[in-house]
Write a protein that holds these residues in place. Sequence first.
Motif, PDB file in Angstrom:
ATOM      1  N   ARG A 178     -12.042   8.437  -7.746  1.00  0.00           N
ATOM      2  CA  ARG A 178     -10.811   8.895  -8.353  1.00  0.00           C
ATOM      3  C   ARG A 178      -9.914   7.706  -8.647  1.00  0.00           C
ATOM      4  O   ARG A 178      -9.952   6.690  -7.954  1.00  0.00           O
ATOM      5  CB  ARG A 178     -10.126   9.904  -7.457  1.00  0.00           C
ATOM      6  CG  ARG A 178      -9.593   9.298  -6.202  1.00  0.00           C
ATOM      7  CD  ARG A 178      -8.995  10.320  -5.292  1.00  0.00           C
ATOM      8  NE  ARG A 178      -8.677   9.608  -4.057  1.00  0.00           N
ATOM      9  CZ  ARG A 178      -8.000  10.090  -3.092  1.00  0.00           C
ATOM     10  NH1 ARG A 178      -7.565  11.315  -3.165  1.00  0.00           N
ATOM     11  NH2 ARG A 178      -7.747   9.379  -2.026  1.00  0.00           N
ATOM     12  N   LEU A 179      -9.124   7.852  -9.650  1.00  0.00           N
ATOM     13  CA  LEU A 179      -8.168   6.834 -10.067  1.00  0.00           C
ATOM     14  C   LEU A 179      -6.791   7.301  -9.614  1.00  0.00           C
ATOM     15  O   LEU A 179      -6.401   8.435  -9.892  1.00  0.00           O
ATOM     16  CB  LEU A 179      -8.206   6.687 -11.591  1.00  0.00           C
ATOM     17  CG  LEU A 179      -7.202   5.751 -12.235  1.00  0.00           C
ATOM     18  CD1 LEU A 179      -7.404   4.327 -11.742  1.00  0.00           C
ATOM     19  CD2 LEU A 179      -7.315   5.817 -13.745  1.00  0.00           C
ATOM     20  N   THR A 180      -6.071   6.455  -8.889  1.00  0.00           N
ATOM     21  CA  THR A 180      -4.790   6.847  -8.327  1.00  0.00           C
ATOM     22  C   THR A 180      -3.733   5.794  -8.619  1.00  0.00           C
ATOM     23  O   THR A 180      -3.984   4.606  -8.462  1.00  0.00           O
ATOM     24  CB  THR A 180      -4.901   7.006  -6.795  1.00  0.00           C
ATOM     25  OG1 THR A 180      -5.943   7.920  -6.496  1.00  0.00           O
ATOM     26  CG2 THR A 180      -3.606   7.507  -6.193  1.00  0.00           C
ATOM     27  N   VAL A 181      -2.565   6.242  -9.049  1.00  0.00           N
ATOM     28  CA  VAL A 181      -1.384   5.390  -9.139  1.00  0.00           C
ATOM     29  C   VAL A 181      -0.367   6.001  -8.189  1.00  0.00           C
ATOM     30  O   VAL A 181       0.090   7.125  -8.380  1.00  0.00           O
ATOM     31  CB  VAL A 181      -0.830   5.312 -10.576  1.00  0.00           C
ATOM     32  CG1 VAL A 181       0.490   4.563 -10.598  1.00  0.00           C
ATOM     33  CG2 VAL A 181      -1.831   4.637 -11.502  1.00  0.00           C
ATOM     34  N   ASP A 182      -0.059   5.261  -7.122  1.00  0.00           N
ATOM     35  CA  ASP A 182       0.833   5.742  -6.070  1.00  0.00           C
ATOM     36  C   ASP A 182       2.161   5.011  -6.182  1.00  0.00           C
ATOM     37  O   ASP A 182       2.254   3.822  -5.916  1.00  0.00           O
ATOM     38  CB  ASP A 182       0.189   5.490  -4.703  1.00  0.00           C
ATOM     39  CG  ASP A 182       1.040   5.973  -3.549  1.00  0.00           C
ATOM     40  OD1 ASP A 182       2.222   6.323  -3.759  1.00  0.00           O
ATOM     41  OD2 ASP A 182       0.531   6.001  -2.417  1.00  0.00           O
ATOM     42  N   THR A 214      -4.046  -3.327  -5.340  1.00  0.00           N
ATOM     43  CA  THR A 214      -5.287  -2.675  -5.759  1.00  0.00           C
ATOM     44  C   THR A 214      -6.138  -2.426  -4.532  1.00  0.00           C
ATOM     45  O   THR A 214      -6.283  -3.302  -3.688  1.00  0.00           O
ATOM     46  CB  THR A 214      -6.052  -3.541  -6.783  1.00  0.00           C
ATOM     47  OG1 THR A 214      -6.285  -4.821  -6.217  1.00  0.00           O
ATOM     48  CG2 THR A 214      -5.269  -3.695  -8.073  1.00  0.00           C
ATOM     49  N   VAL A 215      -6.676  -1.221  -4.439  1.00  0.00           N
ATOM     50  CA  VAL A 215      -7.422  -0.810  -3.254  1.00  0.00           C
ATOM     51  C   VAL A 215      -8.700  -0.112  -3.705  1.00  0.00           C
ATOM     52  O   VAL A 215      -8.692   0.654  -4.676  1.00  0.00           O
ATOM     53  CB  VAL A 215      -6.585   0.163  -2.397  1.00  0.00           C
ATOM     54  CG1 VAL A 215      -7.359   0.620  -1.185  1.00  0.00           C
ATOM     55  CG2 VAL A 215      -5.267  -0.468  -1.995  1.00  0.00           C
ATOM     56  N   THR A 216      -9.787  -0.363  -3.006  1.00  0.00           N
ATOM     57  CA  THR A 216     -11.034   0.357  -3.248  1.00  0.00           C
ATOM     58  C   THR A 216     -11.393   1.138  -1.994  1.00  0.00           C
ATOM     59  O   THR A 216     -10.923   0.832  -0.909  1.00  0.00           O
ATOM     60  CB  THR A 216     -12.187  -0.592  -3.609  1.00  0.00           C
ATOM     61  OG1 THR A 216     -12.451  -1.441  -2.496  1.00  0.00           O
ATOM     62  CG2 THR A 216     -11.858  -1.429  -4.829  1.00  0.00           C
ATOM     63  N   GLU A 217     -12.221   2.154  -2.160  1.00  0.00           N
ATOM     64  CA  GLU A 217     -12.644   2.979  -1.031  1.00  0.00           C
ATOM     65  C   GLU A 217     -14.149   3.129  -1.034  1.00  0.00           C
ATOM     66  O   GLU A 217     -14.802   2.936  -2.058  1.00  0.00           O
ATOM     67  CB  GLU A 217     -12.008   4.367  -1.115  1.00  0.00           C
ATOM     68  CG  GLU A 217     -10.507   4.374  -1.011  1.00  0.00           C
ATOM     69  CD  GLU A 217      -9.917   5.759  -1.173  1.00  0.00           C
ATOM     70  OE1 GLU A 217     -10.616   6.666  -1.684  1.00  0.00           O
ATOM     71  OE2 GLU A 217      -8.747   5.935  -0.812  1.00  0.00           O
ATOM     72  N   GLY A 218     -14.697   3.497   0.103  1.00  0.00           N
ATOM     73  CA  GLY A 218     -16.116   3.829   0.183  1.00  0.00           C
ATOM     74  C   GLY A 218     -17.049   2.651  -0.026  1.00  0.00           C
ATOM     75  O   GLY A 218     -18.144   2.804  -0.544  1.00  0.00           O
TER      76      GLY A 218
END
Length: 83
Positions: A1-5, A66-70
């Motif tokens: 998913r692409l997220t802008v927080d 910038t953050v990545t997951e998994g």
Amino acid sequence: RLTVDRTAAAAFETDARIHVAPLHASGGVVDLVIVIDTCSIEVFAESGVRSITDLVVLGDGCRLETVTEGGAAFEQFVVAEAG
């Protein structure tokens, strides 16, 4: 998913929230184009099929994270000034 927080911007504005778009990695690779100017951020993925555009208030303490997951990682990250 692409997220802008933008929830950390709540101190500067009243409409700070999280925006999410579905994201499908083709072959495990996601190409992102992030464009930031004086009052907006635009994030494009999947050749522009997925995008998030949001207003920003730039000031002291502003940052881009910038953050990545998994287990994902950035292969290449290029910053260029428009001009």
